[in-house]
Design a protein around this motif. Structure first.
Motif, PDB file in Angstrom:
ATOM      1  N   LEU A  62      -1.587   0.602 -14.686  1.00 27.53           N
ATOM      2  CA  LEU A  62      -1.423  -0.724 -14.093  1.00 27.53           C
ATOM      3  C   LEU A  62      -0.904  -0.612 -12.660  1.00 27.53           C
ATOM      4  CD1 LEU A  62      -1.422  -3.823 -14.447  1.00 27.53           C
ATOM      5  CD2 LEU A  62       0.896  -3.617 -15.321  1.00 27.53           C
ATOM      6  N   GLU A  63       0.070   0.254 -12.462  1.00 27.75           N
ATOM      7  CA  GLU A  63       0.643   0.447 -11.131  1.00 27.75           C
ATOM      8  C   GLU A  63      -0.380   1.020 -10.161  1.00 27.75           C
ATOM      9  OE1 GLU A  63       4.243   2.971  -8.968  1.00 27.75           O
ATOM     10  OE2 GLU A  63       4.074   3.005 -11.155  1.00 27.75           O
ATOM     11  N   VAL A  64      -1.068   2.071 -10.565  1.00 29.75           N
ATOM     12  CA  VAL A  64      -2.047   2.708  -9.684  1.00 29.75           C
ATOM     13  C   VAL A  64      -3.232   1.770  -9.439  1.00 29.75           C
ATOM     14  CG1 VAL A  64      -3.628   4.665  -9.469  1.00 29.75           C
ATOM     15  CG2 VAL A  64      -1.319   5.045 -10.315  1.00 29.75           C
ATOM     16  N   GLY A  65      -3.628   1.024 -10.452  1.00 32.37           N
ATOM     17  CA  GLY A  65      -4.702   0.045 -10.284  1.00 32.37           C
ATOM     18  C   GLY A  65      -4.318  -1.047  -9.290  1.00 32.37           C
ATOM     19  N   LEU A  66      -3.073  -1.464  -9.328  1.00 36.37           N
ATOM     20  CA  LEU A  66      -2.588  -2.446  -8.363  1.00 36.37           C
ATOM     21  C   LEU A  66      -2.685  -1.883  -6.944  1.00 36.37           C
ATOM     22  CD1 LEU A  66       0.013  -4.980  -8.320  1.00 36.37           C
ATOM     23  CD2 LEU A  66       0.665  -2.991  -6.990  1.00 36.37           C
ATOM     24  N   TYR A  67      -2.262  -0.637  -6.774  1.00 38.19           N
ATOM     25  CA  TYR A  67      -2.342  -0.002  -5.447  1.00 38.19           C
ATOM     26  C   TYR A  67      -3.788   0.078  -4.956  1.00 38.19           C
ATOM     27  CZ  TYR A  67       2.432   1.686  -6.429  1.00 38.19           C
ATOM     28  OH  TYR A  67       3.765   1.785  -6.726  1.00 38.19           O
ATOM     29  N   LEU A  68      -4.694   0.425  -5.862  1.00 34.98           N
ATOM     30  CA  LEU A  68      -6.097   0.562  -5.478  1.00 34.98           C
ATOM     31  C   LEU A  68      -6.693  -0.791  -5.076  1.00 34.98           C
ATOM     32  CD1 LEU A  68      -8.579   2.359  -5.151  1.00 34.98           C
ATOM     33  CD2 LEU A  68      -9.097   1.951  -7.564  1.00 34.98           C
TER      34      LEU A  68
END
Length: 139
Positions: free
Chosen positions: A53-59
């Motif tokens: 979820l965190e990395v997807g938000l960054y992307l």
């Protein structure tokens, strides 16, 4: 008189407590291993979901800003575009499918650092919350 092959009745009674203790320990150990495996898998799934979820938000954040900056491209946005592209590349190389990746935390910290750098360049707050109590993200 008891035969030599038969166990002594008195010894069987005296040793029953020790035998039951060993059997109970073995059963408890097996049951604990099974419960621990299940609990460990569930915890791993939860932590993996949080990281995704965190990395997807960054992307998503990075791709949106990259498109916005490319629409209004000029020389003053060159550094911002390069840092955004770098962050996107780091995220795309992140090993999602390898649960045994030994540098996962190090790479995740690098991605977080690059995200903060991007937010600083864009003059956007990097403060966000990813919890069930606070469903809204604030930038």
């Amino acid at each position: 008189m008891a035969a030599a092959d038969e166990p002594d009745a008195f010894e069987t009674i005296v040793m029953a407590e020790a035998r039951f203790h060993c059997e109970g320990y073995q059963e408890g150990y097996v049951e604990g291993m099974h419960a621990g495996t299940i609990e460990g898998r569930l915890y791993g799934i939860q932590q993996g979901a949080k990281i995704s979820l965190e990395v997807g938000l960054y992307l998503g954040f990075s791709m949106m800003w990259l498109r916005l900056l490319q629409k209004h491209s000029d020389d003053k946005h060159g550094k911002k575009v390069k840092v955004l592209e770098s962050l996107i590349e780091m995220i795309q190389k992140f090993p999602y499918q390898d649960p045994t990746y030994d540098r996962l935390q190090e790479d995740l910290e690098k991605i977080r650092g690059r995200f903060k750098q991007v937010c600083s360049l864009l003059h956007v707050s990097s403060d966000f919350r990813l919890s069930q109590e606070e469903t809204a993200l604030s930038f």
